[in-house]
Design a protein around this motif. Structure first.
Motif, mmCIF file in Angstrom:
data_model
loop_
_atom_site.group_PDB
_atom_site.id
_atom_site.type_symbol
_atom_site.label_atom_id
_atom_site.label_comp_id
_atom_site.label_asym_id
_atom_site.label_seq_id
_atom_site.Cartn_x
_atom_site.Cartn_y
_atom_site.Cartn_z
ATOM 1 N N LEU A 93 0.867 -1.182 0.000
ATOM 2 C CA LEU A 93 0.000 0.000 0.000
ATOM 3 C C LEU A 93 0.902 1.230 0.000
ATOM 4 N N ARG A 94 0.580 2.197 -0.852
ATOM 5 C CA ARG A 94 1.366 3.438 -0.922
ATOM 6 C C ARG A 94 0.505 4.604 -0.478
ATOM 7 N N PHE A 95 0.982 5.380 0.501
ATOM 8 C CA PHE A 95 0.300 6.618 0.896
ATOM 9 C C PHE A 95 1.178 7.790 0.462
ATOM 10 N N PRO A 133 1.160 11.154 4.732
ATOM 11 C CA PRO A 133 1.430 11.020 6.174
ATOM 12 C C PRO A 133 2.432 12.058 6.682
ATOM 13 N N LYS A 134 3.150 12.709 5.739
ATOM 14 C CA LYS A 134 4.173 13.684 6.157
ATOM 15 C C LYS A 134 3.526 14.857 6.887
ATOM 16 N N GLY A 135 4.063 15.179 8.061
ATOM 17 C CA GLY A 135 3.556 16.328 8.811
ATOM 18 C C GLY A 135 2.293 16.020 9.607
ATOM 19 N N GLY A 165 3.578 -2.819 3.158
ATOM 20 C CA GLY A 165 3.958 -1.409 3.052
ATOM 21 C C GLY A 165 4.497 -1.034 1.684
ATOM 22 N N ASP A 166 4.689 0.245 1.481
ATOM 23 C CA ASP A 166 5.363 0.814 0.303
ATOM 24 C C ASP A 166 5.679 2.259 0.721
ATOM 25 N N ILE A 167 5.794 3.181 -0.215
ATOM 26 C CA ILE A 167 6.097 4.562 0.156
ATOM 27 C C ILE A 167 5.043 5.075 1.145
ATOM 28 N N ALA A 209 14.706 -6.391 4.120
ATOM 29 C CA ALA A 209 14.715 -7.321 2.981
ATOM 30 C C ALA A 209 14.854 -6.684 1.596
ATOM 31 N N THR A 210 14.142 -5.584 1.323
ATOM 32 C CA THR A 210 14.194 -5.056 -0.047
ATOM 33 C C THR A 210 15.593 -4.501 -0.338
ATOM 34 N N GLY A 211 16.128 -3.742 0.623
ATOM 35 C CA GLY A 211 17.467 -3.164 0.441
ATOM 36 C C GLY A 211 18.553 -4.228 0.394
ATOM 37 N N GLY A 239 16.740 8.614 -2.301
ATOM 38 C CA GLY A 239 15.795 8.266 -1.239
ATOM 39 C C GLY A 239 16.553 8.067 0.062
ATOM 40 N N SER A 240 15.811 8.020 1.154
ATOM 41 C CA SER A 240 16.401 7.736 2.465
ATOM 42 C C SER A 240 15.312 7.084 3.309
ATOM 43 N N GLY A 241 14.491 6.282 2.614
ATOM 44 C CA GLY A 241 13.423 5.545 3.285
ATOM 45 C C GLY A 241 13.859 4.110 3.521
ATOM 46 N N ASN A 242 12.885 3.240 3.654
ATOM 47 C CA ASN A 242 13.163 1.844 3.997
ATOM 48 C C ASN A 242 14.144 1.176 3.020
ATOM 49 N N VAL A 243 13.887 1.275 1.731
ATOM 50 C CA VAL A 243 14.721 0.559 0.758
ATOM 51 C C VAL A 243 16.129 1.155 0.730
ATOM 52 N N ASP A 263 16.291 12.998 -0.245
ATOM 53 C CA ASP A 263 14.846 12.874 -0.041
ATOM 54 C C ASP A 263 14.183 13.819 -1.027
ATOM 55 N N SER A 264 12.886 14.050 -0.912
ATOM 56 C CA SER A 264 12.233 14.829 -1.962
ATOM 57 C C SER A 264 12.653 16.305 -1.943
ATOM 58 N N ASN A 265 13.315 16.753 -0.864
ATOM 59 C CA ASN A 265 13.762 18.151 -0.819
ATOM 60 C C ASN A 265 15.150 18.367 -1.423
ATOM 61 N N GLY A 288 12.784 13.326 10.255
ATOM 62 C CA GLY A 288 13.262 14.649 9.813
ATOM 63 C C GLY A 288 13.622 14.684 8.341
ATOM 64 N N ARG A 289 14.338 15.734 7.932
ATOM 65 C CA ARG A 289 14.730 15.919 6.537
ATOM 66 C C ARG A 289 16.208 15.584 6.363
ATOM 67 N N ILE A 290 16.588 15.175 5.168
ATOM 68 C CA ILE A 290 17.967 14.725 4.920
ATOM 69 C C ILE A 290 18.966 15.867 5.156
ATOM 70 N N ALA A 350 13.780 1.147 -6.306
ATOM 71 C CA ALA A 350 12.417 1.662 -6.484
ATOM 72 C C ALA A 350 11.741 0.932 -7.647
ATOM 73 N N ASN A 351 10.422 1.080 -7.757
ATOM 74 C CA ASN A 351 9.698 0.503 -8.883
ATOM 75 C C ASN A 351 9.706 1.458 -10.069
ATOM 76 N N MET A 352 10.140 0.938 -11.233
ATOM 77 C CA MET A 352 10.193 1.701 -12.492
ATOM 78 C C MET A 352 10.893 3.057 -12.330
HETATM 79 P P1 NDP Z 1 9.683 5.188 1.999
HETATM 80 O O1 NDP Z 1 8.440 5.936 2.144
HETATM 81 O O2 NDP Z 1 10.266 4.486 3.173
HETATM 82 O O3 NDP Z 1 10.833 6.148 1.420
HETATM 83 C C1 NDP Z 1 10.696 6.778 0.177
HETATM 84 C C2 NDP Z 1 11.897 7.689 -0.052
HETATM 85 O O4 NDP Z 1 11.862 8.177 -1.394
HETATM 86 C C3 NDP Z 1 11.903 8.913 0.854
HETATM 87 O O5 NDP Z 1 13.216 9.310 1.097
HETATM 88 C C4 NDP Z 1 11.145 9.933 -0.009
HETATM 89 O O6 NDP Z 1 11.456 11.294 0.319
HETATM 90 C C5 NDP Z 1 11.640 9.603 -1.394
HETATM 91 N N1 NDP Z 1 10.607 9.933 -2.384
HETATM 92 C C6 NDP Z 1 9.371 9.367 -2.487
HETATM 93 N N2 NDP Z 1 8.669 9.926 -3.484
HETATM 94 C C7 NDP Z 1 9.462 10.872 -4.012
HETATM 95 C C8 NDP Z 1 9.316 11.780 -5.088
HETATM 96 N N3 NDP Z 1 8.180 11.852 -5.811
HETATM 97 N N4 NDP Z 1 10.348 12.605 -5.360
HETATM 98 C C9 NDP Z 1 11.479 12.556 -4.629
HETATM 99 N N5 NDP Z 1 11.692 11.714 -3.616
HETATM 100 C C10 NDP Z 1 10.701 10.867 -3.308
HETATM 101 O O7 NDP Z 1 9.436 4.155 0.803
HETATM 102 P P2 NDP Z 1 10.212 2.816 0.446
HETATM 103 O O8 NDP Z 1 11.655 2.957 0.743
HETATM 104 O O9 NDP Z 1 9.457 1.691 1.030
HETATM 105 O O10 NDP Z 1 9.972 2.737 -1.143
HETATM 106 C C11 NDP Z 1 10.870 3.336 -2.067
HETATM 107 C C12 NDP Z 1 10.675 2.697 -3.441
HETATM 108 O O11 NDP Z 1 10.927 1.286 -3.350
HETATM 109 C C13 NDP Z 1 9.279 2.821 -4.036
HETATM 110 O O12 NDP Z 1 9.383 2.915 -5.434
HETATM 111 C C14 NDP Z 1 8.626 1.486 -3.677
HETATM 112 O O13 NDP Z 1 7.578 1.162 -4.552
HETATM 113 C C15 NDP Z 1 9.821 0.554 -3.858
HETATM 114 N N6 NDP Z 1 9.713 -0.726 -3.162
HETATM 115 C C16 NDP Z 1 9.548 -0.784 -1.803
HETATM 116 C C17 NDP Z 1 9.484 -2.005 -1.173
HETATM 117 C C18 NDP Z 1 9.435 -2.130 0.311
HETATM 118 O O14 NDP Z 1 9.566 -3.268 0.810
HETATM 119 N N7 NDP Z 1 9.289 -1.060 1.067
HETATM 120 C C19 NDP Z 1 9.487 -3.270 -1.946
HETATM 121 C C20 NDP Z 1 9.744 -3.097 -3.355
HETATM 122 C C21 NDP Z 1 9.812 -1.862 -3.922
HETATM 123 P P3 NDP Z 1 10.423 12.144 1.227
HETATM 124 O O15 NDP Z 1 10.481 11.521 2.585
HETATM 125 O O16 NDP Z 1 10.956 13.521 1.184
HETATM 126 O O17 NDP Z 1 9.088 11.992 0.568
#
Ligand code: NDP
Length: 451
Positions: A93-95, A133-135, A165-167, A209-211, A239-243, A263-265, A288-290, A350-352
């Protein structure tokens, strides 16, 4: 182009022309299948391409919720149950505010093939909402998740459809979603969601696992192309999220130097190598922010993202680039910069994340490309391992799950490599991933009749 493929792509364009990400995903898969379609006329007779790109079911629903100021907000929720050919629908699920039907359909379509590559019994699905969910406070996120699940629960189940989960959907959101599902169903059905917390049925290694899986795939790809894995290589990770965080962790364990994340900033560049623990504190603890990384690292440089250049990270010189943020972040222009700076391999976390023209540019310049549906399949594979542990009511150790993940990623790599080579497309892992998964799915589709 093969006539059958061309005909189907035209039909989809006519029907779903406004869904550009979905069209892009279908085009990438179907054009890679050219040699297979040409040598298997039974595929057209069975309308395999038409059936594969039409979701079994697409649900869209209203999600009303009350914020901390008492204001009523309304978001839109989605679930696309794309294919149950080889197992229950499965996908995250992506929010995120950019979520719409096209994004959910492209992700769901990709998921069918990715899940088939894992070798595990899981079908393809995806869902989410344009909620950001941000903020938001924890209470606001909880109320949103409860409202979202109050509709979604009737469409899912541990043998029916298993979200994750997803983004924007991590452990916190999965916890709230699971709590509401359990309350409505009045039963503990652990396997209905994956990515759960460890205290109530989650699996060890799911967070990583994904990373980790991405790096295991890349290691195999590099070794097979005369390179000594990650040792001594410079790496940049968007990015600086889960993956991104866990790809960074495993790359560091294998001796790489990660010099940039984002991150997106914007993005940070640290020529001494990024301190991952500081990124984890900023992102996982403080949300926080990167840019905050500079508070403890005065030598690091920050570059703001702009509308013209949303991913400045791709201008930084690197041996290996790991796009781990979102779709279409590597444009043709970014690919040209990466190639001019000597990149040797791209790993799609990331996907695509790579535009179609950029994929072609990498291939024609001899850059290795690990495609998302294979290279980031470690997350869903470990989700399937979480489901089997929930059914067994028994849990594996960290080392046991990690070993299974490593083996799955190796198997995926070799199935991509062998499928590409079989059709004369050496080193084209994009084609290899599409062909290997498609052959398995089309056989299942033919054997199950017209359903
Ligand atoms: P998170 O929400 O944990 O992290 C996403 C990261 O990417 C954040 O740093 C975010 O920055 C940045 N980001 C997201 N959207 C944008 C955008 N439009 N422009 C710039 N930066 C952006 O997500 P995940 O790490 O889980 O997912 C990242 C990618 O990996 C996605 O494509 C997801 O589909 C894919 N994926 C994830 C899996 C998983 O197990 N989680 C499995 C397989 C694929 P900010 O915080 O500023 O928004």
């Amino acid at each position: 182009m093969n006539e059958y493929i061309e005909k189907v792509l035209k039909e989809i364009e006519k029907k779903d022309g406004s869904e550009k990400e979905f069209l892009q995903a279908v085009r990438e898969v179907y054009t890679a299948l050219e040699p297979v379609i040409s040598s298997h006329p039974e595929l057209e007779k069975n309308a395999i391409l038409e059936r594969m790109s039409e979701p079994e079911r697409l649900i869209s629903f209203r999600v009303p919720w009350v914020d901390d100021n008492g204001k009523i907000n309304v978001n839109r929720g989605y679930r696309v149950q794309f294919s149950s050919l080889i197992g229950p629908y499965k996908g995250g699920l992506r929010f995120h505010p950019t979520v719409n039907q096209s994004i959910i359909k492209f992700l769901g379509f990709e998921q069918i093939f990715k899940n088939a590559l894992t070798g595990l019994p899981i079908g393809g699905a995806k869902g989410g909402s344009d909620f950001d969910p941000k903020g938001k406070s924890d209470n606001e996120v909880m109320r949103f998740c409860q409202s979202f699940m109050t509709e979604l629960y009737r469409h899912i189940g541990q043998d029916v459809d298993v979200p994750a989960g997803d983004i924007g959907v991590g452990a916190r959101e999965v916890g709230y979603l699971f709590g509401q599902y359990k309350r409505i169903r009045d039963a503990y059905e652990g396997g209905v969601l994956t990515g759960k917390g460890l205290s109530y049925g989650g699996s060890l290694v799911r967070t990583e696992a994904t990373g980790y899986g991405l790096i295991y795939f890349m290691r195999e790809m590099l070794k097979n192309n005369g390179s000594n894995s990650f040792e001594g290589k410079t790496v940049t990770i968007s990015g600086s999220g889960n993956v991104a965080i866990y790809a960074c962790e495993k790359a560091l364990q294998l001796g790489a130097k990660v010099v940039a994340m984002s991150d997106s900033n914007g993005c940070i560049y640290d020529k001494y190598g990024i301190e991952l623990q500081d990124i984890k504190t900023i992102k996982e603890v403080k949300r926080g922010r990167i840019k905050d990384y500079l508070n403890n690292h005065k030598e690091a440089v920050y570059t703001e993202a702009t509308a013209e250049n949303p991913f400045p990270i791709w201008s930084i010189k690197t041996d290996i680039a790991l796009p781990c943020a979102t779709q279409n972040e590597i444009t043709l222009e970014a690919a040209k910069k990466l190639v001019a700076n000597g990149v040797i391999a791209i790993g799609e976390g990331a996907n695509m994340p790579t535009a179609l023209e950029a994929i072609e540019y990498f291939h024609s310049n001899g850059v290795l490309l690990a495609p998302a549906k294979a290279a980031n399949a470690g997350g869903v594979a470990t989700s399937a391992i979480e489901m089997s542990q929930n059914s067994m009511r028994f849990y594996y150790t960290f080392e046991e799950v990690d070993k299974k993940l490593e083996n799955i990623m190796k198997n995926i790599f070799y199935s991509c490599k062998e499928s590409a080579e079989k059709y004369g497309l050496k080193n084209n892992y994009v084609a290899g991933a599409n062909i290997a998964s498609f052959l398995k799915l089309s056989q299942a589709m033919i054997e199950q009749g017209v359903v």
